[in-house]
Design a protein around this motif. Structure first.
Motif, short mmCIF file in Angstrom:
data_model
loop_
_atom_site.label_atom_id
_atom_site.label_comp_id
_atom_site.label_asym_id
_atom_site.label_seq_id
_atom_site.Cartn_x
_atom_site.Cartn_y
_atom_site.Cartn_z
N ARG A 1 0.85 -1.19 0.00
CA ARG A 1 0.00 0.00 0.00
C ARG A 1 0.88 1.23 0.00
NH1 ARG A 1 -4.79 -0.72 4.06
NH2 ARG A 1 -4.55 -2.74 3.03
N SER B 1 -5.97 9.40 -0.05
CA SER B 1 -6.11 8.05 -0.59
C SER B 1 -4.72 7.42 -0.76
CB SER B 1 -6.82 8.09 -1.95
OG SER B 1 -6.03 8.80 -2.90
N GLU C 1 -2.97 0.02 -3.60
CA GLU C 1 -2.40 -1.29 -3.31
C GLU C 1 -1.86 -1.87 -4.62
OE1 GLU C 1 -2.03 -4.67 -0.43
OE2 GLU C 1 -2.57 -2.57 -0.19
N ARG D 1 -6.23 -2.28 -6.04
CA ARG D 1 -7.17 -1.73 -5.08
C ARG D 1 -6.76 -0.30 -4.73
NH1 ARG D 1 -9.25 -5.73 -6.42
NH2 ARG D 1 -10.41 -7.30 -5.20
N SER E 1 -7.29 2.59 -1.49
CA SER E 1 -7.73 2.86 -0.12
C SER E 1 -8.33 4.26 -0.11
CB SER E 1 -6.53 2.79 0.84
OG SER E 1 -6.93 3.10 2.16
N SER F 1 -11.96 0.15 4.47
CA SER F 1 -11.51 -1.01 3.70
C SER F 1 -10.98 -0.59 2.34
CB SER F 1 -12.67 -1.99 3.52
OG SER F 1 -13.74 -1.36 2.84
N LEU F 2 -10.31 -1.55 1.68
CA LEU F 2 -9.87 -1.34 0.31
C LEU F 2 -11.06 -1.50 -0.64
CD1 LEU F 2 -6.56 -3.39 0.38
CD2 LEU F 2 -6.75 -0.89 0.24
#
Length: 464
Positions: free
Chosen positions: A166, A184, A187, A208, A210, A216-217
Motif C-alpha cells: 500500500r 487516498s 495497493e 485496489r 484505499s 476497507s480497500l
C-alpha cells in the motif's frame, strides 16, 4: 468570454517567442547523462535512518445548495431533504519509515496508520456517508476509525526503487488525492527510476484503492460513472527536462475493461518574477474504450492551456480548457488523475464543454508577511452538449446517466482563498487555509448550484 483554443494557442506561442531571446540561457538544451551519484551508495542503514512522524489535519466544510437543490438524509426511516451539509473531521497520520539497508540492494519498509475522529456527528448535518464523513448504513457517523494507510516494502538498486504494498503514487493519470481529512493510497507494485540526470521513469500495477473516507480497500471505479468496478490499473510513463525552462511528462494507463488513457503535460517558464515571468502550461488527455467497455463507447480528447504572468508579489493566470467527446472527460475515483487547468470545485469536463478561467494571486512575503497568501478566481463553462451520446453499450446502469439532457448547458464558478504557513518555532510548517467557493449551473449541468466554505488546518510533527 468565449475565446477559441486557436487564439489562446497563438497567444502562448507569440508570448514565448517574444521573450525567448532575452532568456537564451534558460533555452539551453540539457544533455541526458547518467546521474552523478547513486542514492543507494549513500544509504545509512535500516535502523540508523529510521524516522517517525506525521500530520494532523482539522478539516471543516459547510455547504449550501440553492436554486432548488437539496441534500437527502434519513430519519426514522423517512427520507428528508435539507439545503445544508456540514462535515468536520480530525484526520491524523502517524508514519514510520526505516532507512534503506546498505549494500547493492537496499531494503526499506514504510508503515502509516490513518485515524479519523468525527467532530460533527449529527445525522442531519453530515447527510449520510460521503467522501467527507464515514457513516453506517443508517446514515449515522462512525465517530472514530483507523486503518493502515500505507504498508509497503521498498527495494532499491542505484537510483531505482521498487515498491510493493500500500503506497502513494503520483502521475497525471494515477495520483494520490489529499483534499480531505485523510488522503487516498493504492495497493500494488510500482517503480521509480532516476538513473539519468534529466529523465526519470515511473510505472505501476494496482488492484485496489484505499479511499479517503473508507476503512476497507475498494476496487477502482470512475469519478462520473455509475458503479462499474475494475481490479486492475496499469500505468507507465516518463518525466523529461529537455531545456532548463521546459519540463514534460508522458504517461499511459490501461484501466481493465474501462479504457486506455494517455497523458501529455508540459510546463515552460520564462523570465524573472522580480521583473516579469511567463509560465505556460499545457495538458492533454486521450481516452478510448477498452476490453469489455464497461463504461460504454469512449473516444475523448481533452486539453487545457494556461498562461501565467508573475510580477513580484502578484500573479495573473488565464486558462482555457476544451473537451472533445460526447461523454464526460472521466478519471479514476479517489485519485487526482486530472491535471487540467480548470479542474476546480467543478471539473469543467462536460461533453464537448469549453471553459475559461481568470485567477489572481498575491504573496504577502513581498510586503513583509512571509507565509501569507491570497487568491481569487472566476471560471465559466459553456456549450455542454451530450445529446449525441450513444455509448451505454447496452449497460444502462454503467452509462453516464442523464448526459443526453445536456444541450447547451453552462455554468460558472468563483472562489476566494487565504492561507498562512507558520515560518518558525514549534509549529513551523503548520498551514491554515480558508476558502469560499460558489458554483451555479444551468438546469441539467451536473454540478448544480452550491456554495461552500472550507477551513483546513494541517500540523506536521516529528516523534523521532
Amino acid at each position: 468570454m468565449k475565446l477559441s483554443s486557436k487564439a489562446l494557442l497563438a497567444l502562448a506561442i507569440s508570448s514565448i517567442t517574444a521573450t525567448a531571446f532575452a532568456e537564451s540561457a534558460s533555452q539551453e538544451f540539457v544533455p541526458t547523462t547518467l546521474a552523478g551519484t547513486s542514492a543507494q551508495s549513500e544509504a545509512k542503514g535500516f535502523i540508523e535512518d529510521f524516522s517517525l512522524g506525521g500530520t494532523t489535519r482539522n478539516w471543516y466544510s459547510h455547504e449550501s445548495k440553492y436554486r432548488g437543490g437539496t441534500f437527502e438524509y434519513k430519519k426514522n426511516g423517512v427520507t428528508r431533504t435539507d439545503r445544508n451539509r456540514t462535515n468536520w473531521v480530525q484526520g491524523t497520520i502517524i508514519n514510520g519509515s526505516s532507512g534503506f539497508t546498505q549494500g547493492t540492494v537496499g531494503v526499506k519498509t514504510e508503515l502509516a496508520v490513518y485515524n479519523a475522529l468525527v467532530l460533527d456527528r449529527n445525522k442531519r448535518d453530515i447527510k449520510g456517508g460521503s467522501n467527507r464523513t464515514l457513516a453506517d448504513s443508517d446514515g449515522d457517523a462512525v465517530g472514530q476509525w483507523s486503518k493502515l494507510g500505507l504498508a509497503n516494502v521498498q527495494f532499491r538498486v542505484s537510483n531505482t526503487t521498487l515498491t510493493a504494498g500500500r503506497q502513494n503514487f503520483s502521475s497525471g493519470i494515477v495520483d494520490t488525492i489529499g483534499n480531505r481529512a485523510l488522503p487516498s493510497s493504492f495497493e500494488g507494485v510500482s517503480f521509480n527510476s532516476e538513473e539519468f540526470s534529466n529523465l526519470s521513469f515511473q510505472g505501476g500495477v494496482f488492484d485496489r484503492v484505499s479511499p479517503r473516507t473508507e476503512q476497507s480497500l475498494s476496487k477502482f471505479r470512475t469519478e462520473y460513472g455509475n458503479g462499474a468496478e475494475t481490479d486492475k490499473v496499469s500505468t507507465l510513463g516518463l518525466n523529461y527536462q529537455p531545456l532548463k525552462s521546459l519540463k514534460v511528462s508522458v504517461f499511459g494507463a490501461n484501466v481493465k475493461d474501462f479504457w486506455n488513457q494517455y497523458y501529455f503535460g508540459a510546463t515552460h517558464e520564462l523570465g524573472d518574477a522580480q521583473q516579469l515571468a511567463l509560465t505556460t502550461g499545457f495538458n492533454y488527455y486521450k481516452t478510448v474504450d477498452e476490453g469489455k467497455k464497461e463504461m460504454g463507447k469512449i473516444d475523448n480528447d481533452t486539453f487545457s492551456l494556461s498562461l501565467g504572468l508573475a510580477h513580484q508579489a502578484h500573479s495573473l493566470t488565464f486558462s482555457y480548457q476544451q473537451v472533445n467527446g460526447n461523454e464526460y472527460f472521466d478519471y479514476l475515483h479517489e485519485t487526482n488523475g486530472i491535471y487540467l487547468a480548470n479542474s476546480l470545485t467543478s471539473d469543467f469536463n462536460g461533453p464537448n464543454e469549453k471553459s475559461f478561467q481568470i485567477a489572481y494571486g498575491i504573496n504577502m512575503a513581498e510586503y513583509g508577511v512571509p507565509g501569507l497568501k491570497f487568491n481569487a478566481y472566476s471560471a465559466r463553462g459553456w456549450d455542454i452538449d451530450g445529446t449525441h451520446y450513444t455509448g451505454n453499450n447496452g449497460r444502462a446502469k454503467f452509462a453516464y446517466d442523464g448526459i443526453q439532457k445536456q444541450d447547451g448547458e453552462k455554468h460558472q464558478e468563483y472562489g476566494v482563498g487565504a492561507s498562512y504557513a507558520i515560518q518558525s518555532g514549534a509549529l513551523k510548517a503548520t498551514t491554515v487555509r480558508a476558502t469560499y467557493v460558489e458554483h451555479r449551473g444551468s438546469e441539467f449541468q451536473s454540478d448544480g448550484s452550491i456554495k461552500e466554505f472550507r477551513l483546513v488546518t494541517t500540523i506536521p510533527f516529528n516523534i523521532l
